[in-house]
Motif scaffolding. Structure first.
Motif, PDB file in Angstrom:
ATOM      1  N   UNK A 194       0.828  -1.207   0.000  1.00  0.00           N
ATOM      2  CA  UNK A 194       0.000   0.000   0.000  1.00  0.00           C
ATOM      3  C   UNK A 194       0.861   1.255   0.000  1.00  0.00           C
ATOM      4  N   UNK A 195       1.927   1.231   0.761  1.00  0.00           N
ATOM      5  CA  UNK A 195       2.835   2.385   0.806  1.00  0.00           C
ATOM      6  C   UNK A 195       3.487   2.591  -0.557  1.00  0.00           C
ATOM      7  N   UNK A 196       3.901   1.517  -1.188  1.00  0.00           N
ATOM      8  CA  UNK A 196       4.502   1.620  -2.515  1.00  0.00           C
ATOM      9  C   UNK A 196       3.509   2.165  -3.538  1.00  0.00           C
ATOM     10  N   UNK A 197       2.280   1.714  -3.460  1.00  0.00           N
ATOM     11  CA  UNK A 197       1.246   2.193  -4.395  1.00  0.00           C
ATOM     12  C   UNK A 197       1.000   3.682  -4.183  1.00  0.00           C
ATOM     13  N   UNK A 198       0.909   4.102  -2.928  1.00  0.00           N
ATOM     14  CA  UNK A 198       0.696   5.523  -2.628  1.00  0.00           C
ATOM     15  C   UNK A 198       1.885   6.350  -3.094  1.00  0.00           C
ATOM     16  N   UNK A 199       3.096   5.881  -2.847  1.00  0.00           N
ATOM     17  CA  UNK A 199       4.298   6.605  -3.278  1.00  0.00           C
ATOM     18  C   UNK A 199       4.342   6.716  -4.799  1.00  0.00           C
ATOM     19  N   UNK A 200       4.027   5.628  -5.479  1.00  0.00           N
ATOM     20  CA  UNK A 200       4.015   5.651  -6.946  1.00  0.00           C
ATOM     21  C   UNK A 200       2.983   6.644  -7.456  1.00  0.00           C
ATOM     22  N   UNK A 201       1.797   6.639  -6.853  1.00  0.00           N
ATOM     23  CA  UNK A 201       0.734   7.561  -7.273  1.00  0.00           C
ATOM     24  C   UNK A 201       1.155   9.014  -7.062  1.00  0.00           C
ATOM     25  N   UNK A 202       1.842   9.289  -5.959  1.00  0.00           N
ATOM     26  CA  UNK A 202       2.299  10.653  -5.694  1.00  0.00           C
ATOM     27  C   UNK A 202       3.356  11.088  -6.704  1.00  0.00           C
ATOM     28  N   UNK A 203       4.282  10.207  -7.012  1.00  0.00           N
ATOM     29  CA  UNK A 203       5.328  10.529  -7.991  1.00  0.00           C
ATOM     30  C   UNK A 203       4.707  10.759  -9.364  1.00  0.00           C
ATOM     31  N   UNK A 204       3.771   9.930  -9.752  1.00  0.00           N
ATOM     32  CA  UNK A 204       3.091  10.079 -11.038  1.00  0.00           C
ATOM     33  C   UNK A 204       2.347  11.402 -11.097  1.00  0.00           C
ATOM     34  N   UNK A 205       1.652  11.743 -10.044  1.00  0.00           N
ATOM     35  CA  UNK A 205       0.911  13.006  -9.988  1.00  0.00           C
ATOM     36  C   UNK A 205       1.849  14.196 -10.091  1.00  0.00           C
ATOM     37  N   UNK A 206       2.966  14.147  -9.379  1.00  0.00           N
ATOM     38  CA  UNK A 206       3.936  15.248  -9.455  1.00  0.00           C
ATOM     39  C   UNK A 206       4.482  15.390 -10.867  1.00  0.00           C
ATOM     40  N   UNK A 207       4.757  14.282 -11.537  1.00  0.00           N
ATOM     41  CA  UNK A 207       5.246  14.329 -12.908  1.00  0.00           C
ATOM     42  C   UNK A 207       4.252  14.968 -13.847  1.00  0.00           C
TER      43      UNK A 207
END
Length: 87
Positions: free
Chosen positions: A4-17
């Protein structure tokens, strides 16, 4: 839990990009070919006047320099139109 933490981190990085990309695109959209030419081409060398080459030659030069200067398609197109007298 780690997943879950990895999914949230990935989603945040994608959003920032996506946000960063849209901001850069807006900055390019606001500039004309002359401004992009001065900002991108003249930072590395003194560029010749637009009359120095034919439209066909500028097209070839533009294609080559797009890769070397890492320009976007929109930036390259605006610069080429400016150099060919359409800006």
């Amino acid at each position: 839990m780690k997943r879950n933490i990895l999914i949230i981190a990935f989603a945040m990085i994608l959003t920032m990009g996506i946000v960063i990309t849209s901001c850069v695109s807006a900055k390019v959209a606001d500039k004309n070919g002359s401004q992009l030419w001065a900002q991108n081409c003249m930072r590395c060398h003194n560029s010749p006047p637009s009359s120095a080459f034919t439209n066909t030659q500028w097209s070839v030069i533009s294609s080559h320099m797009r890769q070397r200067a890492m320009l976007t398609e929109v930036e390259s197109k605006k610069i080429l139109e400016f150099l060919q007298g359409g800006d």
